[in-house]
Design a protein around this motif. Structure first.
Motif, PDB file in Angstrom:
ATOM      1  N   PHE A 164       0.814  -1.213   0.000  1.00  0.00           N
ATOM      2  CA  PHE A 164       0.000   0.000   0.000  1.00  0.00           C
ATOM      3  C   PHE A 164       0.851   1.267   0.000  1.00  0.00           C
ATOM      4  O   PHE A 164       0.307   2.372   0.004  1.00  0.00           O
ATOM      5  N   ALA A 165       2.163   1.099  -0.008  1.00  0.00           N
ATOM      6  CA  ALA A 165       3.051   2.263   0.070  1.00  0.00           C
ATOM      7  C   ALA A 165       2.922   3.122  -1.188  1.00  0.00           C
ATOM      8  O   ALA A 165       2.924   2.616  -2.310  1.00  0.00           O
ATOM      9  N   ASP A 166       2.811   4.407  -0.966  1.00  0.00           N
ATOM     10  CA  ASP A 166       2.713   5.363  -2.063  1.00  0.00           C
ATOM     11  C   ASP A 166       4.073   5.602  -2.703  1.00  0.00           C
ATOM     12  O   ASP A 166       4.192   5.759  -3.911  1.00  0.00           O
ATOM     13  N   ARG A 167       5.120   5.626  -1.851  1.00  0.00           N
ATOM     14  CA  ARG A 167       6.478   5.854  -2.333  1.00  0.00           C
ATOM     15  C   ARG A 167       7.468   5.518  -1.220  1.00  0.00           C
ATOM     16  O   ARG A 167       7.081   5.329  -0.074  1.00  0.00           O
ATOM     17  N   HIS A 168       8.735   5.478  -1.581  1.00  0.00           N
ATOM     18  CA  HIS A 168       9.814   5.301  -0.620  1.00  0.00           C
ATOM     19  C   HIS A 168      10.627   6.595  -0.571  1.00  0.00           C
ATOM     20  O   HIS A 168      10.657   7.361  -1.539  1.00  0.00           O
ATOM     21  N   MET A 169      11.286   6.818   0.558  1.00  0.00           N
ATOM     22  CA  MET A 169      12.073   8.043   0.694  1.00  0.00           C
ATOM     23  C   MET A 169      13.326   7.751   1.519  1.00  0.00           C
ATOM     24  O   MET A 169      13.267   7.038   2.525  1.00  0.00           O
ATOM     25  N   GLN A 170      14.455   8.284   1.079  1.00  0.00           N
ATOM     26  CA  GLN A 170      15.682   8.206   1.853  1.00  0.00           C
ATOM     27  C   GLN A 170      15.629   9.252   2.966  1.00  0.00           C
ATOM     28  O   GLN A 170      15.176  10.371   2.745  1.00  0.00           O
ATOM     29  N   THR A 171      16.080   8.865   4.153  1.00  0.00           N
ATOM     30  CA  THR A 171      16.064   9.790   5.284  1.00  0.00           C
ATOM     31  C   THR A 171      17.480  10.279   5.584  1.00  0.00           C
ATOM     32  O   THR A 171      18.456   9.541   5.412  1.00  0.00           O
ATOM     33  N   LYS A 172      17.572  11.504   6.042  1.00  0.00           N
ATOM     34  CA  LYS A 172      18.863  12.128   6.326  1.00  0.00           C
ATOM     35  C   LYS A 172      18.969  12.408   7.823  1.00  0.00           C
ATOM     36  O   LYS A 172      18.041  12.950   8.431  1.00  0.00           O
ATOM     37  N   LYS A 173      20.085  12.042   8.401  1.00  0.00           N
ATOM     38  CA  LYS A 173      20.292  12.261   9.834  1.00  0.00           C
ATOM     39  C   LYS A 173      20.091  13.734  10.193  1.00  0.00           C
ATOM     40  O   LYS A 173      20.593  14.631   9.521  1.00  0.00           O
ATOM     41  N   GLY A 174      19.327  13.970  11.270  1.00  0.00           N
ATOM     42  CA  GLY A 174      19.086  15.331  11.728  1.00  0.00           C
ATOM     43  C   GLY A 174      17.844  15.977  11.140  1.00  0.00           C
ATOM     44  O   GLY A 174      17.441  17.051  11.582  1.00  0.00           O
TER      45      GLY A 174
END
Length: 233
Positions: free
Chosen positions: A20-30
Motif C-alpha cells: 500500500f506504500a505510495d512511495r519510498h524516501m531516503q532519510t537524512k540524519k538530523g
C-alpha cells in the motif's frame, strides 16, 4: 540478558503493508519526518535507519518516547481521526529509508481486510500497553527509578552480552538518555555516577554496559514484563 529480536510490528505482515506504500524516501540524519502540529495524512514504515519519537513539553523540555528501527511503524496515532495533526516529532537519528502510506489508503484497506484489521488492532494494543508501562514507571518510580527503567528497556531493545555484562549498543549522550525519563542532564550525570561507583554499570567505547541488571530490576520492583513490552522501540 541477550537482545530480543521480537517486535510488536512483527505481528503485522509488513510485506502486505508495503503493497500500500505510495512511495519510498531516503532519510537524512538530523531531519524530521514530521513534527507535532503538522497536518497528518501519512504513516511510515521504517525500512532502515533509526528514528526518535519525542514531544516538546510546555516548559521547552524534550521527552523521548521511542527509538524506532527496521519494520517499526510511526505516525500511527492519526488513523481514523478527522483533520488530524501529528502529536509528536519524528527525528532521524540514523540515515536510512522509509516507506510512506497514505492514511486514507490504509484506513480503506483495514475496513476491507478483516485479517489486516485484526493484526493492526493487536499491534496497537501492544503499543498502548508498552506506552502505559513506561508512564507507570515514570510516575511511580521517581527520576532515579525512571532512569533505571530506561536502562532496563534499553538492554531489551539494544542489549548484547559482553564479558562485563550487557552492552547497550546505542550511542547516547547523558542528555539524550535523560530525555527518556524527563530528567535534566545534571540529574542523569549524578545517577549514572552513583551506578558506576556501586559497580552496577560501566562504560565501553562511550556506550553503557549494565553489569548488574538484577539490581536495577529490584530497585523498581520490576514485574518482569515480556521484553516485547519492556523496550524503547
Amino acid at each position: 540478558m541477550p537482545q530480543t529480536n521480537i517486535k510488536p510490528t512483527h505481528s503485522i505482515e509488513i510485506k502486505e503493508l508495503l503493497h500500500f506504500a505510495d512511495r519510498h524516501m531516503q532519510t537524512k540524519k538530523g531531519s524530521y519526518i514530521f513534527q507535532e502540529g503538522m497536518d497528518a495524512d501519512e504513516l511510515y514504515i521504517i525500512l532502515s535507519g533509526k528514528i526518535q519519537i519525542s514531544k516538546i513539553t510546555a516548559d521547552g523540555r524534550e521527552l523521548t518516547f521511542r527509538i524506532c528501527g527496521k519494520n517499526d511503524i510511526i505516525g500511527e496515532l492519526t488513523l481514523f481521526t478527522s483533520s488530524p495533526k501529528y502529536l509528536l516529532n519524528a527525528l532521524v537519528l540514523e540515515a536510512g529509508e522509509i516507506a510512506i502510506i497514505k492514511k486514507d489508503v490504509l484506513e480503506r484497506e483495514i475496513f476491507k481486510n478483516s485479517s489486516l484489521a485484526f493484526e493492526f488492532m493487536k499491534w496497537m494494543s501492544d503499543h498502548f500497553r508498552k506506552t502505559q508501562t513506561k508512564f507507570r514507571d515514570l510516575v511511580l518510580n521517581g527520576k532515579k527509578g525512571a532512569l533505571y527503567s530506561t536502562l532496563i528497556r534499553m538492554t531489551n531493545s539494544y542489549g548484547f552480552k559482553v564479558d562485563e555484562g550487557i552492552l547497550i549498543d546505542l550511542p547516547l549522550t547523558n542528555q539524550e538518555l535523560g530525555n527518556f525519563c524527563g530528567t535534566s542532564r545534571e540529574s542523569t550525570n549524578r545517577i549514572l555516577s552513583e551506578l558506576k561507583r556501586d559497580d552496577i554499570i560501566t562504560s565501553l567505547n562511550g556506550k553503557i554496559v549494565v553489569k548488574n541488571l538484577q539490581y536495577l530490576k529490584n530497585e523498581i520492583g520490576c514485574e518482569n514484563c515480556p521484553a516485547v513490552y519492556c523496550s524503547i522501540e
